[in-house]
Scaffold this active site. Sequence first.
Site, mmCIF file in Angstrom:
data_model
loop_
_atom_site.group_PDB
_atom_site.id
_atom_site.type_symbol
_atom_site.label_atom_id
_atom_site.label_comp_id
_atom_site.label_asym_id
_atom_site.label_seq_id
_atom_site.Cartn_x
_atom_site.Cartn_y
_atom_site.Cartn_z
ATOM 1 N N CYS A 1 -3.437 8.169 3.917
ATOM 2 C CA CYS A 1 -3.169 7.589 2.605
ATOM 3 C C CYS A 1 -4.330 7.836 1.656
ATOM 4 O O CYS A 1 -4.165 7.867 0.447
ATOM 5 C CB CYS A 1 -2.925 6.103 2.751
ATOM 6 S SG CYS A 1 -4.190 5.271 3.715
ATOM 7 N N GLU B 1 0.892 -1.163 0.000
ATOM 8 C CA GLU B 1 0.000 0.000 0.000
ATOM 9 C C GLU B 1 0.922 1.202 0.000
ATOM 10 O O GLU B 1 1.578 1.483 1.003
ATOM 11 C CB GLU B 1 -0.849 0.028 1.277
ATOM 12 C CG GLU B 1 -1.682 -1.206 1.508
ATOM 13 C CD GLU B 1 -3.027 -1.121 0.830
ATOM 14 O OE1 GLU B 1 -3.501 -0.005 0.596
ATOM 15 O OE2 GLU B 1 -3.573 -2.176 0.501
HETATM 16 P P1 NAP Z 1 8.267 4.968 4.725
HETATM 17 O O1 NAP Z 1 9.362 5.878 5.060
HETATM 18 O O2 NAP Z 1 8.306 4.290 3.423
HETATM 19 O O3 NAP Z 1 8.204 3.913 5.894
HETATM 20 C C1 NAP Z 1 7.228 2.924 5.931
HETATM 21 C C2 NAP Z 1 7.685 1.798 6.826
HETATM 22 O O4 NAP Z 1 8.789 1.139 6.223
HETATM 23 C C3 NAP Z 1 8.173 2.252 8.177
HETATM 24 O O5 NAP Z 1 7.785 1.339 9.139
HETATM 25 C C4 NAP Z 1 9.682 2.251 7.997
HETATM 26 O O6 NAP Z 1 10.375 2.093 9.212
HETATM 27 C C5 NAP Z 1 9.852 1.039 7.139
HETATM 28 N N1 NAP Z 1 11.113 0.980 6.447
HETATM 29 C C6 NAP Z 1 11.809 1.977 5.886
HETATM 30 N N2 NAP Z 1 12.914 1.497 5.314
HETATM 31 C C7 NAP Z 1 12.939 0.175 5.525
HETATM 32 C C8 NAP Z 1 13.836 -0.878 5.197
HETATM 33 N N3 NAP Z 1 14.926 -0.659 4.525
HETATM 34 N N4 NAP Z 1 13.514 -2.132 5.600
HETATM 35 C C9 NAP Z 1 12.400 -2.378 6.270
HETATM 36 N N5 NAP Z 1 11.517 -1.423 6.628
HETATM 37 C C10 NAP Z 1 11.785 -0.153 6.249
HETATM 38 O O7 NAP Z 1 6.861 5.701 4.810
HETATM 39 P P2 NAP Z 1 6.308 6.635 5.974
HETATM 40 O O8 NAP Z 1 7.070 7.890 5.935
HETATM 41 O O9 NAP Z 1 6.202 5.907 7.274
HETATM 42 O O10 NAP Z 1 4.835 6.860 5.484
HETATM 43 C C11 NAP Z 1 4.493 7.881 4.588
HETATM 44 C C12 NAP Z 1 4.159 7.321 3.264
HETATM 45 O O11 NAP Z 1 3.287 6.211 3.410
HETATM 46 C C13 NAP Z 1 3.419 8.283 2.390
HETATM 47 O O12 NAP Z 1 4.085 8.371 1.178
HETATM 48 C C14 NAP Z 1 2.054 7.661 2.177
HETATM 49 O O13 NAP Z 1 1.564 7.806 0.899
HETATM 50 C C15 NAP Z 1 2.275 6.241 2.449
HETATM 51 N N6 NAP Z 1 1.098 5.631 3.002
HETATM 52 C C16 NAP Z 1 0.364 4.829 2.212
HETATM 53 C C17 NAP Z 1 -0.758 4.222 2.722
HETATM 54 C C18 NAP Z 1 -1.602 3.325 1.892
HETATM 55 O O14 NAP Z 1 -2.439 2.597 2.439
HETATM 56 N N7 NAP Z 1 -1.446 3.308 0.599
HETATM 57 C C19 NAP Z 1 -1.113 4.403 4.050
HETATM 58 C C20 NAP Z 1 -0.324 5.248 4.827
HETATM 59 C C21 NAP Z 1 0.790 5.844 4.282
HETATM 60 P P3 NAP Z 1 11.158 3.303 9.907
HETATM 61 O O15 NAP Z 1 10.125 4.248 10.363
HETATM 62 O O16 NAP Z 1 11.884 2.644 11.001
HETATM 63 O O17 NAP Z 1 12.036 3.879 8.845
#
Ligand code: NAP
Length: 690
Positions: A294, A255
């Site tokens: 999201c 997602e």
């Molecule tokens: P993110 O930076 O991509 O992080 C998402 C998750 O991935 C976090 O738990 C993060 O952990 C983890 N992560 C990052 N790098 C990783 C790696 N190398 N290995 C394993 N896990 C890793 O996104 P975010 O900033 O939390 O969320 C914002 C984004 O999410 C927005 O772009 C939004 O569009 C999207 N979003 C989409 C939906 C949907 O349902 N489509 C819902 C909510 C949000 P850490 O925090 O420890 O880095």
Amino acid sequence: MKKLESFVEGNWITGDGEGQLLCDAVTGETIAAATTQGIDFKAMIEYAHTTGNPNLRKLTFHERGRMLRALAMHLRNHLEKFYSISYKTGATKADSWIDIEGGIGNLFSYASLRRKFADESFAVDGEGVNLSKHNTFMGHHILVPKEGVAIHINAFNFPVWGMLEKCAVNWLAGVPAIVKPATITSYLTEAVVKEIIASNILPKGALQLICGSVGDLLDHVTSQDVITFTGSKSTALKLKKHERILNESVPFNMEADSLNCIVLGDDVNPSDAEWDIFIKEIRKEITAKAGQKCTAIRRIFVPENKMDDVWKCLKQSLSQTVIGNPLNDKVRMGALAGQSQREEVKKQVQKLLASSQLIYGSLDSVEVLDADANKGAFLSPLLLMNEKPFASSVVHETEAFGPVSTIMPYKNLDEAIALSKLGKGSLCSTIVTAKDTIAKEYVLGAGTHHGRILVLNKDCAKESTGHGSPLPMLIHGGPGRAGGGEEMGGIRGVKHYMQRVAVQGSPTSITHITNIYQQYAKGIETNVHPFKKYFEELNIGDQIITPKRKITSEDINRFADLSGDHFYAHIAATDFNGTMFEQQVAHGYFIMSIAAGLFVGSYEKNPVLLNYGIDELRFTKPVYPGAEIYIKFTCKEKLPNDKRIINKPEDFKRGDDIEKGIVKWLVEMIDETNEQVGIATILTMVAKKK
Ligand code: NAP
């Protein structure tokens, strides 16, 4: 400095080293540090496989469902604590409600869903298929819980809902979870998991938590595991390409970013109720969770001759939003989750400004109530306008994950549909229109590019759950840019954590395996009429074959008079030339009624409490006067019927004190040539002995 704890192999532990500092989004003060250094991630997966999985998979759907309900009720007792921590993420009370109580609501919804399943640890999927001429060979599908663990990697915006919306589903399916919330807001997830573990409601190993980075966790996943990812596209792609995930064919539900849109139908004018509904929906979507949803509306499509009126109303509406400390009751929009999120949003807005202009709000200043705009991660709502939406793709591709949306003109509905698709796949879209012809054209035209479409007008607005709310019984996910994933969706979601197996064999073997009687399987002759048996005493396959009853023309006439159904086919005097029938034909409902007369067969009181209804009923061959009908009546399926929870004495209804279950019966209506003339599945409520 307080370090967050992870819940690993049944123990709360802290990682080594200093870790990442986590700050209060409103005051900027440091709350805790998070580190997972030194955690044995391989052992976490093994523990889930060897302890959590066997503990959950042996439970039936009904036991798992009742577990979810107990957990939801337990968490409801700790709301105050969760809310007090949630404010630190920048969330207002209304925002926190979505996250916390929305998450708990998901547990309740999935708890209720147990009733859609038999009281078994596995599920039967769909209908059986006859694969042979002589009815001795058939196929069916069953679903068994996967032997792995659900690994949920979540975004920062919903630290509670993000966990519970996913875990409710894998727990009901019989699979444990390892939850990895985004680190920045993981202190709230940690608080909720502490209560979950303290409740002792989940079996050992059903839940583990990682507060901080996942280390080498993904190096140890297997084909029986399921990964669900919510977050940015860039992280998603990095993880999806992980060698181990590819090698082991690990299901990866993604997602990611989504450029959701709303369309104002060109039938709607400023004096219409739908106009206000449209403006209100947009304001709600821009300001709720400070736009960090999201599903938030990022693109607003408006008929070109209504652009001026719309943006004036939107500006007016947004100017009423009080921004500031979410602890203050007057505040309607809180802070973003942190300074880095605010910087990221500003960066994305700068990209958007290359082809759009800012028509409301400021990137540099924001007026806040009861807070320090410099210390907290506050940002004013930002409304942009792009007058040439077909000229640049930036506005359809750039997600500023904050209170930001862009308004754009369209000429006709075809253009609106085409613009909605330029987002290349979104989680949801809304069309506001009073005309269902416009709604239908939009839904059918744009449906390929959106996971969910809300048709909003004055008929449903009051009770509508809104553009931005994913619901447990509807799928959440979307094609293309939104990740191509699917979550929840009622029982659809449960199936993601189970393996579907096609099983082939004789109807008798398939009956034994599924515990559902399959037509043509060997029945169990019983000396005692099945209606005289209590729920526990009934066997799947218990069968009686009734004596025959001759159908007469008088019977049919009397049934026509009694029911008032004088359809020409039931009237003897009808000229049957050019009809489907040779002569007067019996009403199908008459045959069903005499079937009941044949299989019920007793005036005595018995454990059958009531007739509950008919699931399927088909009339397969016309019955003419002179036919002799008999019934093969077989116990097909048994479903438990939980007692209702009665909170107040006045809620008590007659029969609530009786322990009972639902029994489905296969009713085969057969004529003197041994051909089937009708078939039905009927339901009864049957008392339990104890
Ligand atoms: P993110 O930076 O991509 O992080 C998402 C998750 O991935 C976090 O738990 C993060 O952990 C983890 N992560 C990052 N790098 C990783 C790696 N190398 N290995 C394993 N896990 C890793 O996104 P975010 O900033 O939390 O969320 C914002 C984004 O999410 C927005 O772009 C939004 O569009 C999207 N979003 C989409 C939906 C949907 O349902 N489509 C819902 C909510 C949000 P850490 O925090 O420890 O880095």
